[in-house]
Design a protein around this motif. Sequence first.
Motif, PDB file in Angstrom:
ATOM      1  N   LYS A  97       0.857  -1.188   0.000  1.00 60.26           N
ATOM      2  CA  LYS A  97       0.000   0.000   0.000  1.00 60.26           C
ATOM      3  C   LYS A  97       0.891   1.236   0.000  1.00 60.26           C
ATOM      4  O   LYS A  97       2.001   1.225   0.543  1.00 60.26           O
ATOM      5  CB  LYS A  97      -0.921  -0.018   1.213  1.00 60.26           C
ATOM      6  N   LYS A 127      -5.353  -4.411  -0.035  1.00 64.17           N
ATOM      7  CA  LYS A 127      -6.085  -3.187   0.293  1.00 64.17           C
ATOM      8  C   LYS A 127      -6.890  -3.338   1.583  1.00 64.17           C
ATOM      9  O   LYS A 127      -7.037  -2.378   2.357  1.00 64.17           O
ATOM     10  CB  LYS A 127      -7.024  -2.816  -0.860  1.00 64.17           C
ATOM     11  N   ASP A 166      -3.464   3.560  -4.809  1.00 63.67           N
ATOM     12  CA  ASP A 166      -3.222   3.234  -3.407  1.00 63.67           C
ATOM     13  C   ASP A 166      -2.258   2.058  -3.274  1.00 63.67           C
ATOM     14  O   ASP A 166      -1.974   1.590  -2.163  1.00 63.67           O
ATOM     15  CB  ASP A 166      -4.529   2.920  -2.672  1.00 63.67           C
ATOM     16  N   ILE A 167      -1.740   1.577  -4.413  1.00 65.11           N
ATOM     17  CA  ILE A 167      -0.754   0.495  -4.440  1.00 65.11           C
ATOM     18  C   ILE A 167       0.525   1.014  -5.099  1.00 65.11           C
ATOM     19  O   ILE A 167       0.468   1.794  -6.042  1.00 65.11           O
ATOM     20  CB  ILE A 167      -1.280  -0.728  -5.242  1.00 65.11           C
TER      21      ILE A 167
END
Length: 283
Positions: A142, A193, A217-218
């Motif tokens: 993340k 996630k 978000d990665i």
Amino acid sequence: MKPLRRLGLLLVVVLMFLLAGCGGASQEKGAATSGGTSSAGTSNPTKPKYTVALEATFAPFEFRDMKTGDFTGFDIDLIKAVGQVAGFDVEIKEMGFDGIITALQTNNVDLAISGISIDDERKKAVDFSMPYYQSGLVVAVKTDNNTIKGFDDLNGKKIAVQIGTTSAKEAKKIPGAKVTELDKVPDLFLELKNGGVDAVVNDLPVTAYYIQQGNKDIKIVGDVRAAEYYGIAVPKGKTEVLQKINEGLKTLKENGQYAEIYKKWFGQDPPSFLPGEPPQQKQ
């Protein structure tokens, strides 16, 4: 007179019906004969149809188009192009990645293209074409994770991998790692996630493509490990099929189609040695 007139009309109608029926049967028979003669007289033999196994959640190599539901991706375009120049049709058969090698061994499929890395263990079970893509493994975490910076930081961590892949083999080598094997690539990142794992180990181009689709978000951390070469797999002893595939790959390289397909999906020119030359000849 009226009964006789009615009887005469009735006989005319019956006679017309019988004549129409005979004419129709003659026409149908003639059409069938004509079609049969045309087919039998064709000089070109019918192209063989090969059943191709793949696992369709490995974008951008193979996945389903969200609008049409059709299979699409680099591997799909490539194997169709190989079939066109090598003289065979393609029928896609979707299955779990961990079942592909078994399907080849039992001759349930004719070949497989699904981002399959060529390694010594798999070469004992199936035969591979010349390499058509160079890949490698990376770590994804993340974006707010600043403690894991690569493979060396995965000791004792929870890692998600796709079952039956070289990613799974590599992750299991990490000391103390708790490896979760899942069926599909999107499930790996969903698990990440949701906080179920600390990291994902997966193929570089697939992870990069996933992030490019808006999953900011990665992030990918560290270096690429275990450089790999993808090959098209066939059952042991299927030399005719393997020869067609290799000849097709060589033709696509020579006529520029391979480069076109590669650039379409990866936005850059392919390495000069792929496909058609063994990895050790890389310049």
